[in-house]
Motif scaffolding. Structure first.
Motif, short mmCIF file in Angstrom:
data_model
loop_
_atom_site.label_atom_id
_atom_site.label_comp_id
_atom_site.label_asym_id
_atom_site.label_seq_id
_atom_site.Cartn_x
_atom_site.Cartn_y
_atom_site.Cartn_z
N GLU A 34 66.91 34.87 -23.10
CA GLU A 34 68.22 34.47 -22.60
C GLU A 34 68.72 35.44 -21.54
O GLU A 34 69.31 35.02 -20.53
CB GLU A 34 69.20 34.39 -23.77
N ALA A 35 68.50 36.74 -21.75
CA ALA A 35 68.96 37.74 -20.79
C ALA A 35 68.24 37.59 -19.45
O ALA A 35 68.85 37.74 -18.38
CB ALA A 35 68.74 39.14 -21.35
N ILE A 36 66.95 37.29 -19.50
CA ILE A 36 66.18 37.12 -18.27
C ILE A 36 66.61 35.86 -17.52
O ILE A 36 66.83 35.87 -16.30
CB ILE A 36 64.67 37.07 -18.57
N LEU A 37 66.78 34.77 -18.26
CA LEU A 37 67.19 33.52 -17.62
C LEU A 37 68.59 33.64 -17.02
O LEU A 37 68.86 33.10 -15.94
CB LEU A 37 67.14 32.38 -18.64
N ARG A 38 69.50 34.34 -17.70
CA ARG A 38 70.85 34.53 -17.17
C ARG A 38 70.82 35.29 -15.86
O ARG A 38 71.69 35.12 -15.00
CB ARG A 38 71.73 35.27 -18.18
N ALA A 39 69.82 36.16 -15.68
CA ALA A 39 69.70 36.93 -14.44
C ALA A 39 69.10 36.10 -13.31
O ALA A 39 69.00 36.59 -12.17
CB ALA A 39 68.85 38.17 -14.68
N GLY A 40 68.68 34.86 -13.61
CA GLY A 40 68.12 34.01 -12.58
C GLY A 40 66.62 34.11 -12.44
O GLY A 40 66.05 33.60 -11.47
N SER A 41 65.96 34.76 -13.40
CA SER A 41 64.51 34.89 -13.36
C SER A 41 63.86 33.80 -14.19
O SER A 41 64.21 33.60 -15.36
CB SER A 41 64.09 36.26 -13.91
#
Length: 285
Positions: free
Chosen positions: A199-206
């Protein structure tokens, strides 16, 4: 009645300020125990009157050799204590020339400059993969795992969440464990991540990422460079993988040289300062 745009903007700004404050406090708390331990060792070793004097000596050695305070404190607590009868802490150590980075053709990385070298490593990795986001981590000698030292294009929340990662739950942890490059073609579905990490990675746009271990000549992983992309990928070419093997090997050799040369030089200087200020109060510079 809905809130006005001005109120919503004010709430958003306040939330951002609070998140930034929390990130800052977490960073301080992560470093505090290690630096406190180093201060205690210096007080005992050189009969310093207080912790402030010990911190002042650490600060001077850190500034003299441009070595991060946390890095210096970690080295101090990890290496055997010096012989109090000797003026040199490491009298028989061999010195080696600084390794060259063949991929740093612009000469951006100045002699002994860790920050510039890590920046060159990150820049080359992003160029090879054609990515706009990424970070460099180094092995944490004290707590284990990996700690972020350099990053670009990533959100503050991402950097806070992954400021320190352990042995599992991320692609960089897997790459460090296997000492091999790892490609994540789709962050949303790859099982390597824990759900909070995903979730943290996806929130960063990755939506895809690739991790490259930084390794010594003996095959020890001393760091990691990772690129993040805003779209899914099918994988890297053989040429890209080979180019990144060069980055990982040369960067790992440089970091090993830095630890046994620049960091030990800083410890030698710290020892000289301690001997010169035994029993005396020292002020911060």
């Amino acid at each position: 009645m809905s809130e006005s745009p001005l109120t919503e903007h004010g709430d958003s700004a306040e939330q951002a300020r609070l998140r930034a404050e929390v990130r800052h406090l977490r960073a301080r708390l992560r470093a505090h125990p290690l630096i406190s331990e180093a201060q205690g060792m210096l007080r005992e070793r050189y009969a310093l009157p207080d912790s402030e004097s010990a911190f002042a000596l650490l600060q001077r050695a850190s500034q003299q050799y441009n070595v991060k305070l946390r890095t210096l404190a970690g080295a101090l607590t990890a290496v055997p204590r010096p012989d109090p009868r000797q003026s040199l802490w490491f009298p028989r150590r061999a010195r080696h020339a600084e390794p060259r980075l063949t991929f740093d053709r612009t000469g951006r990385a100045g002699p002994g400059n860790r920050g510039a070298v890590l920046g060159a490593v990150l820049g080359q990795t992003l160029a090879v993969i054609d990515a706009g986001m990424g970070n460099v981590q180094t092995a944490d000698r004290t707590d284990g795992g990996l700690r972020i030292e350099k990053h670009t294009g990533l959100t503050p929340d991402f950097v806070d969440f992954f400021g320190h990662v352990g042995k599992d739950g991320t692609s960089c942890a897997l790459a460090a464990r296997n000492v091999a490059q790892v490609t994540v073609q789709d962050v949303a579905t790859d099982p390597v991540f824990t759900e909070p990490a995903r979730e943290a990675i996806l929130r960063a746009g990755s939506h895809a990422c690739h991790s490259v271990p930084l390794t010594t000549a003996s095959g020890v992983c001393v760091g990691m460079v990772s690129a993040h992309l805003d779209h899914r990928i099918k994988g890297l070419t053989t040429a890209q993988t080979k180019a990144l093997d060069i980055v990982g090997g040369e960067a790992g050799a440089w970091l090993a040289w830095y630890d046994r040369t620049v960091v030990l030089d800083a410890l030698e200087y710290l020892h000289a300062l301690g001997r010169g200020h035994t029993g005396r109060r020292v002020r911060r510079s």
